[in-house]
Design an enzyme around this catalytic site. Structure first.
Site, PDB file in Angstrom:
ATOM      1  N   GLU A 194       0.811  -1.223   0.000  1.00 38.62           N
ATOM      2  CA  GLU A 194       0.000   0.000   0.000  1.00 38.62           C
ATOM      3  C   GLU A 194       0.845   1.275   0.000  1.00 38.62           C
ATOM      4  O   GLU A 194       0.507   2.239  -0.676  1.00 38.62           O
ATOM      5  CB  GLU A 194      -0.953   0.005   1.199  1.00 38.62           C
ATOM      6  CG  GLU A 194      -2.007  -1.079   1.082  1.00 38.62           C
ATOM      7  CD  GLU A 194      -3.048  -1.005   2.194  1.00 38.62           C
ATOM      8  OE1 GLU A 194      -3.689   0.039   2.352  1.00 38.62           O
ATOM      9  OE2 GLU A 194      -3.202  -2.013   2.916  1.00 38.62           O
TER      10      GLU A 194
ATOM     11  N   HIS B 278       8.237 -26.620   3.647  1.00 35.57           N
ATOM     12  CA  HIS B 278       7.584 -27.781   3.034  1.00 35.57           C
ATOM     13  C   HIS B 278       7.068 -27.480   1.626  1.00 35.57           C
ATOM     14  O   HIS B 278       6.393 -28.307   1.033  1.00 35.57           O
ATOM     15  CB  HIS B 278       6.446 -28.266   3.940  1.00 35.57           C
ATOM     16  CG  HIS B 278       6.950 -28.668   5.304  1.00 35.57           C
ATOM     17  ND1 HIS B 278       7.383 -29.942   5.594  1.00 35.57           N
ATOM     18  CD2 HIS B 278       7.137 -27.936   6.423  1.00 35.57           C
ATOM     19  CE1 HIS B 278       7.798 -29.986   6.859  1.00 35.57           C
ATOM     20  NE2 HIS B 278       7.661 -28.776   7.382  1.00 35.57           N
TER      21      HIS B 278
ATOM     22  N   LYS C 134     -13.401  -0.539  -4.687  1.00 37.93           N
ATOM     23  CA  LYS C 134     -14.574  -0.413  -3.806  1.00 37.93           C
ATOM     24  C   LYS C 134     -15.719   0.299  -4.546  1.00 37.93           C
ATOM     25  O   LYS C 134     -16.872  -0.083  -4.428  1.00 37.93           O
ATOM     26  CB  LYS C 134     -14.212   0.333  -2.516  1.00 37.93           C
ATOM     27  CG  LYS C 134     -13.361  -0.506  -1.548  1.00 37.93           C
ATOM     28  CD  LYS C 134     -13.012   0.246  -0.263  1.00 37.93           C
ATOM     29  CE  LYS C 134     -12.150  -0.614   0.660  1.00 37.93           C
ATOM     30  NZ  LYS C 134     -11.717   0.036   1.902  1.00 37.93           N
TER      31      LYS C 134
HETATM   32  O1  PA5 Z   1      -5.234   0.327   4.312  1.00 35.12           O
HETATM   33  C1  PA5 Z   1      -6.306   0.375   3.699  1.00 35.12           C
HETATM   34  O2  PA5 Z   1      -6.765   1.433   3.242  1.00 35.12           O
HETATM   35  C2  PA5 Z   1      -7.104  -0.877   3.511  1.00 35.12           C
HETATM   36  O3  PA5 Z   1      -6.338  -2.028   3.754  1.00 35.12           O
HETATM   37  C3  PA5 Z   1      -8.334  -0.827   4.411  1.00 35.12           C
HETATM   38  O4  PA5 Z   1      -7.955  -0.934   5.767  1.00 35.12           O
HETATM   39  C4  PA5 Z   1      -9.325  -1.917   4.025  1.00 35.12           C
HETATM   40  O5  PA5 Z   1      -9.731  -1.720   2.696  1.00 35.12           O
HETATM   41  C5  PA5 Z   1     -10.548  -1.957   4.925  1.00 35.12           C
HETATM   42  O6  PA5 Z   1     -11.101  -0.691   5.090  1.00 35.12           O
HETATM   43  P1  PA5 Z   1     -11.435  -0.198   6.567  1.00 35.12           P
HETATM   44  O7  PA5 Z   1     -10.137  -0.234   7.302  1.00 35.12           O
HETATM   45  O8  PA5 Z   1     -11.964   1.179   6.420  1.00 35.12           O
HETATM   46  O9  PA5 Z   1     -12.436  -1.163   7.098  1.00 35.12           O
END
Ligand code: PA5
Length: 347
Positions: free
Chosen positions: A232, A248, A341
């Site tokens: 990310e 393994h 999303k």
């Molecule tokens: O880091 C991020 O933006 C994502 O991994 C979110 O955490 C994930 O999409 C879930 O969203 P939220 O944390 O708002 O539930």
């Protein structure tokens, strides 16, 4: 390639100021330590969440297991609660935004099954549903990228269980973890590359796919966190796996010479790794090096479990941040996650 000691270059790339959030992580932990709810007795714990909101559940699970906590913890990343979740399950529905559909789906199922539910969120639909249904709600501040809110997404879970643990010992562990993080923050934020392990790791990963290995029940959750932070923050592929299982299967991939130079291996170890695990880490390093693999090792600092867990996690946060700098990409926005999303909603 970017000079990681050049502050002007860093702030040009880090346009949304993730560095400030990383630097402020110890303060966030202190604030998060004040947030909790009282929970009744239960037989097991399910933490439902996705991405940055799920990792607190993983940390809870390995922390409690290392402390010998006798009840199981399950981290549910998906739409469906497993059949064993019922009225004797403590369910934490965790979503930073409060709008993650998988977590909302688990929340509704847990409501129907009569589980003891707790919502942990900064708002959104989850907060709304918790209000409507009288579900205990732990509210955390808005406006952060979820993955920079780890303190808020982990400590309220642990603190809510504090009465079932040794409260005094837990408080001591927390204070040690906090002091450890406070000591590391200026090192990772300000030390020049020659003295800064986070910058050095980023440099080692640059141009390769980082492969992070953790130890089962010890650093495996941190390996996963490092991988997702690299994805990310640096917008880079990364991979994680766990010892001893990887001996393994995954190990056979080390035999492919044509691909070797594309990977950078990092082994996440812990001072208290049991001897058998230690031996497997040593052998992994040895075998990888014999085959010309690039191998680094990292370990958390501090006396107690919590300090070591969080300090190792914090190193991954900073290393992935510096990798983003080397790729000259703003670590904060995650446009493809958002687009996905949006497209899901439209379909
Ligand atoms: O880091 C991020 O933006 C994502 O991994 C979110 O955490 C994930 O999409 C879930 O969203 P939220 O944390 O708002 O539930």
């Amino acid at each position: 390639m970017m000079d990681l000691d050049d502050l002007a270059c860093i702030s040009q790339v880090d346009r949304s100021d993730m560095k400030v959030l990383l630097r402020g992580f110890p303060r966030q932990c202190s604030q998060a330590w004040e947030l909790f709810v009282d929970v009744p007795s239960f037989e097991q714990i399910a933490v439902c969440g996705m991405g940055g909101s799920a990792i607190g559940g993983d940390y809870l699970k390995i922390y409690l297991a290392q402390k010998g906590f006798p009840k199981p913890v399950f981290v549910i990343r998906g739409y469906e609660l497993p059949p064993f979740v019922g009225d004797k399950t403590l369910v934490f529905a965790v979503s930073y935004s409060g709008n993650t559909e998988e977590t909302l789906s688990c929340f509704e199922q847990a409501l129907r099954r009569g589980s003891f539910l707790v919502a942990l969120t900064s708002g959104g639909r989850l907060a709304q549903r918790a209000h409507e249904k009288g579900v205990p709600l732990i509210s955390i501040p808005q406006g952060l990228p979820p993955r920079t809110a780890l303190g808020y997404l982990f400590f309220p879970l642990l603190k809510s269980l504090g009465k079932l643990l040794n409260e005094e010992a837990l408080e001591g562990e927390f204070q040690e973890a906090l002091e450890t993080l406070k000591g590391l923050a200026p090192l990772y934020a300000e030390a020049p590359e020659a003295e800064n392990p986070a910058k050095q790791l980023a440099r080692a990963w640059y141009g390769r796919i980082p492969v992070i290995y953790g130890g089962e029940g010890r650093t495996d959750a941190v390996a996963r966190r490092w991988k997702t932070q690299i994805n990310e923050n640096a917008k880079s592929p990364a991979h994680w796996d766990v010892l001893p299982e990887l001996h393994h299967n995954e190990i056979m991939g080390w035999e492919r010479p044509e691909l070797r130079e594309h990977f950078a291996y990092t082994l996440l170890r812990d001072r208290d790794d049991p001897p058998k695990l230690r031996r497997r880490f040593d052998l992994s390093r040895e075998i990888l090096k014999e085959r010309g693999g690039l191998v680094w090792e990292a370990q958390g600092t501090g006396e107690k479990t919590l300090a070591r867990l969080l300090s190792l996690s914090y190193l991954g946060d900073w290393s992935s941040f510096y990798l983003a700098m080397l790729y000259e990409v703003d670590p904060t926005p995650v446009p493809l996650i958002e687009e996905l999303k949006r497209r899901l909603k439209g379909s």
